[in-house]
Design a protein around this motif. Structure first.
Motif, PDB file in Angstrom:
ATOM      1  N   GLU A 185     -51.387 -10.572 -39.009  1.00 34.20           N
ATOM      2  CA  GLU A 185     -51.503  -9.211 -39.815  1.00 34.20           C
ATOM      3  C   GLU A 185     -52.424  -8.452 -39.373  1.00 34.20           C
ATOM      4  OE1 GLU A 185     -49.547  -9.249 -42.271  1.00 34.20           O
ATOM      5  OE2 GLU A 185     -48.589 -11.331 -42.444  1.00 34.20           O
TER       6      GLU A 185
ATOM      7  N   ARG B 225     -47.879 -15.842 -36.775  1.00 29.58           N
ATOM      8  CA  ARG B 225     -47.646 -14.258 -37.472  1.00 29.58           C
ATOM      9  C   ARG B 225     -49.199 -13.849 -37.426  1.00 29.58           C
ATOM     10  NH1 ARG B 225     -46.007 -16.170 -41.768  1.00 29.58           N
ATOM     11  NH2 ARG B 225     -43.869 -16.256 -41.177  1.00 29.58           N
TER      12      ARG B 225
ATOM     13  N   ASP C 246     -49.157 -19.767 -40.569  1.00 32.07           N
ATOM     14  CA  ASP C 246     -48.562 -18.560 -39.885  1.00 32.07           C
ATOM     15  C   ASP C 246     -47.846 -19.088 -38.658  1.00 32.07           C
ATOM     16  OD1 ASP C 246     -49.894 -16.823 -41.581  1.00 32.07           O
ATOM     17  OD2 ASP C 246     -51.668 -16.615 -40.626  1.00 32.07           O
TER      18      ASP C 246
ATOM     19  N   CYS D 229     -47.578  -9.521 -33.936  1.00 33.00           N
ATOM     20  CA  CYS D 229     -47.959  -8.461 -34.985  1.00 33.00           C
ATOM     21  C   CYS D 229     -46.913  -7.315 -34.910  1.00 33.00           C
ATOM     22  CB  CYS D 229     -49.279  -8.003 -34.959  1.00 33.00           C
ATOM     23  SG  CYS D 229     -49.541  -6.723 -36.296  1.00 33.00           S
TER      24      CYS D 229
END
Ligand code: SF4
Length: 312
Positions: free
Chosen positions: A278, A276, A256, A225
């Motif tokens: 968020e 990934r 992700d 992140c």
């Protein structure tokens, strides 16, 4: 025995590794630091990278004692086995200015075991005591033909073999002999100054047979992140990365997925998957990517950042 000692020292004089900086100092802190670093790290990496860099940041025991632990762990980043750095720091805080001069006192300090205590006393104070690391143990086992000997027996034989006239050079010579000549496979007995008396030379490899390490495969999933040039890291709660900053663990979500890489740690063979991420917990630490080298991160985290081109 005198002749053997003489031959060993003559060999060391011409073939020994005299260029190692911790062999050319009487600064006990430098000797101690090198011994701790060398426990799990190759000589060249210690000599060329970690030892000079660490001493530049913490030039004395006092400087090390005063430094925050985070800075010490950061300087240790990439060396692995971070308990070594934590113990080094604790020891500096206990002794403050000078290390004790006896094995008994040294053994009371965090992270200093029999080998390190004897190495400090022999290399730093020229005490006539044995030093037994992996290389010396191999030479001693072969020289005295100690098949399946217990550690205590190897130390006893090393003690009987000490050259009381030149204990420091004797122990360093044995160390170099184990590292350069009496190597685990195909020892170079023809070049060895102990060859004439060595009892184990004809079946030298019998003394180095080891049980096969049982490796454990493990998949790990971490989240990446990044916001405004900063990356989210968490203070690790795992014992091996205690007080270090690590990537947050995540549940794998296929869309992700970023990348995967392999990493080895002690007996673990890891597949590290990066995703990934968020949203992160409120208590994460946001570390500027441009300052990531100053943060106490593990080599696994370093590798993760490199694999995503986020760090050099
Ligand atoms: S003679 Fe061979 S086995 Fe014996 S100590 Fe020397 S290198 Fe090692």
């Amino acid at each position: 025995m005198k002749q053997v000692h003489k031959r060993l020292l003559a060999w060391y004089e011409t073939q020994g590794r005299h260029d190692l900086p911790w062999r050319n100092t009487d600064n006990m802190y430098h000797i101690y630091l090198s011994e701790i670093m060398l426990q799990q790290t190759q000589v060249n990496r210690v000599r060329d990278e970690y030892y000079p860099q660490f001493l530049e940041k913490f030039p004395s025991l006092e400087a090390l004692a005063k430094a925050p632990q985070e800075k010490v762990l950061s300087a240790w980043s990439g060396l692995g086995y971070y308990s070594r750095a934590r113990n080094l720091h604790k020891t500096a805080q206990i002794v403050q200015t000078a290390l004790p001069k006896t094995q008994e006192e040294l053994l009371k300090l965090p992270g200093i075991g029999r080998y390190t205590a004897s190495a400090i006393c022999s290399f730093g104070h020229e005490q006539a005591i044995p030093v037994v690391d992996t290389n010396i143990a191999r030479v001693i086992k072969r020289y005295f033909a100690l098949l399946e000997a217990k550690e205590s027996r190897v130390w006893e034989n090393a003690r009987a073999f000490v050259n009381a006239q030149a204990p420091r050079a004797h122990n360093l010579a044995l160390m170099d002999l184990g590292s350069l000549v009496c190597v685990p496979k195909n020892p170079k007995c023809a070049e060895c100054p102990l060859e004439a008396e060595c009892l184990g030379k004809t079946e030298a490899e019998l003394y180095t047979q080891r049980k096969k390490t049982q490796y454990e495969a493990l998949d790990l999933f971490y989240g990446i992140c990044i916001q405004n040039g900063k990356i989210a890291l968490e203070l690790s709660t795992e014992k091996m990365y205690k007080d270090m900053l690590v990537l947050p663990r995540v549940e794998p979500i296929e869309e992700d997925f970023l990348t995967v890489f392999k990493h080895s740690y002690t007996k673990y063979r890891l597949q590290v998957y990066l995703y990934r991420l968020e949203e992160v917990r409120e208590d994460v630490r946001w570390v500027e990517l441009k300052n990531i080298k100053e943060a106490p991160i593990s080599s696994l985290t370093q590798k993760a950042l490199i694999s995503l081109d986020l760090s050099e």
